[in-house]
Design a protein around this motif. Structure first.
Motif, PDB file in Angstrom:
ATOM      1  N   THR A  10       0.852  -1.183   0.000  1.00  0.00           N
ATOM      2  CA  THR A  10       0.000   0.000   0.000  1.00  0.00           C
ATOM      3  C   THR A  10       0.889   1.234   0.000  1.00  0.00           C
ATOM      4  O   THR A  10       1.852   1.321   0.769  1.00  0.00           O
ATOM      5  N   THR A  67       2.354   4.716   0.810  1.00  0.00           N
ATOM      6  CA  THR A  67       2.382   5.515   2.033  1.00  0.00           C
ATOM      7  C   THR A  67       2.374   6.998   1.671  1.00  0.00           C
ATOM      8  O   THR A  67       2.548   7.373   0.501  1.00  0.00           O
ATOM      9  N   THR A  97       4.687   8.952   2.416  1.00  0.00           N
ATOM     10  CA  THR A  97       6.050   9.234   1.937  1.00  0.00           C
ATOM     11  C   THR A  97       6.178   8.903   0.459  1.00  0.00           C
ATOM     12  O   THR A  97       6.814   9.650  -0.298  1.00  0.00           O
ATOM     13  N   ASP A  98       5.560   7.805   0.024  1.00  0.00           N
ATOM     14  CA  ASP A  98       5.560   7.472  -1.404  1.00  0.00           C
ATOM     15  C   ASP A  98       4.930   8.606  -2.206  1.00  0.00           C
ATOM     16  O   ASP A  98       5.415   8.981  -3.277  1.00  0.00           O
TER      17      ASP A  98
END
Length: 173
Positions: free
Chosen positions: A8, A10, A12-13
């Motif tokens: 999944t 995040t 941050t991604d």
């Protein structure tokens, strides 16, 4: 063969992806590290404060030092010292704000952390009840620091999160 569930994404991604888009259209502004306006702004880390917009600042105009409460700690003095002595700033603007989370904490927060993790933090919470008085204390810490050569232009403000206006705080006489 191992089948793993898709990871999944995040937050941050999401930020890294936004950076890729930013970098794709980025052009080097060709500026140095010295702030154009020779000012350092110390402010709370509160997400409701968009300092550049609120103060009419552009990229490269100032150094921005943020922490919980915008209080002047030893680390803030460290950053201001580097800002002044190595990078040429001369003015300091301190900005606290209404509705600060530090007004709801006490130094007991450190004790609770110690009980939870088995180690007392080396840092103080710097909680406060009176935002105006805490701005005055922060101004005094800057003005009396032996490490800061430029303390004649230190001003403190409270940012109202409901109106966006700054209210200047007069220092203790």
């Amino acid at each position: 063969m191992s089948t793993s569930a898709p990871r999944t994404a995040t937050v941050t991604d999401r930020l890294v992806e936004a950076n890729r888009a930013y970098a794709a259209r980025f052009t080097d502004p060709g500026m140095g590290a010295r702030p154009v306006l020779r000012v350092a702004v110390v402010a709370c880390m509160d997400a409701r404060l968009d300092l550049h917009a609120a103060l009419g600042l552009q990229l490269g105009d100032c150094h921005t030092i943020r922490n919980a409460g915008g209080v002047v700690t030893d680390d803030t003095i460290r950053s201001l010292t580097i800002s002044q002595r190595a990078l040429g700033t001369r003015s300091v603007v301190l900005i606290h704000h209404t509705g600060c989370g530090l007004q709801t904490l006490t130094e007991d927060f450190r004790h609770e952390l110690e009980l939870e993790v088995g180690q007392r933090p080396a840092w103080a919470v710097e909680a406060f009840r009176d935002v105006d008085q805490d701005v005055r204390q922060s101004m005094q810490r800057v003005r009396t620091s032996p490490f800061l050569p430029h303390t004649d232009d230190v001003r403190g403000f409270v940012f109202d999160v409901a109106t966006g206006l700054l209210r200047e705080i007069e220092p203790n006489s």
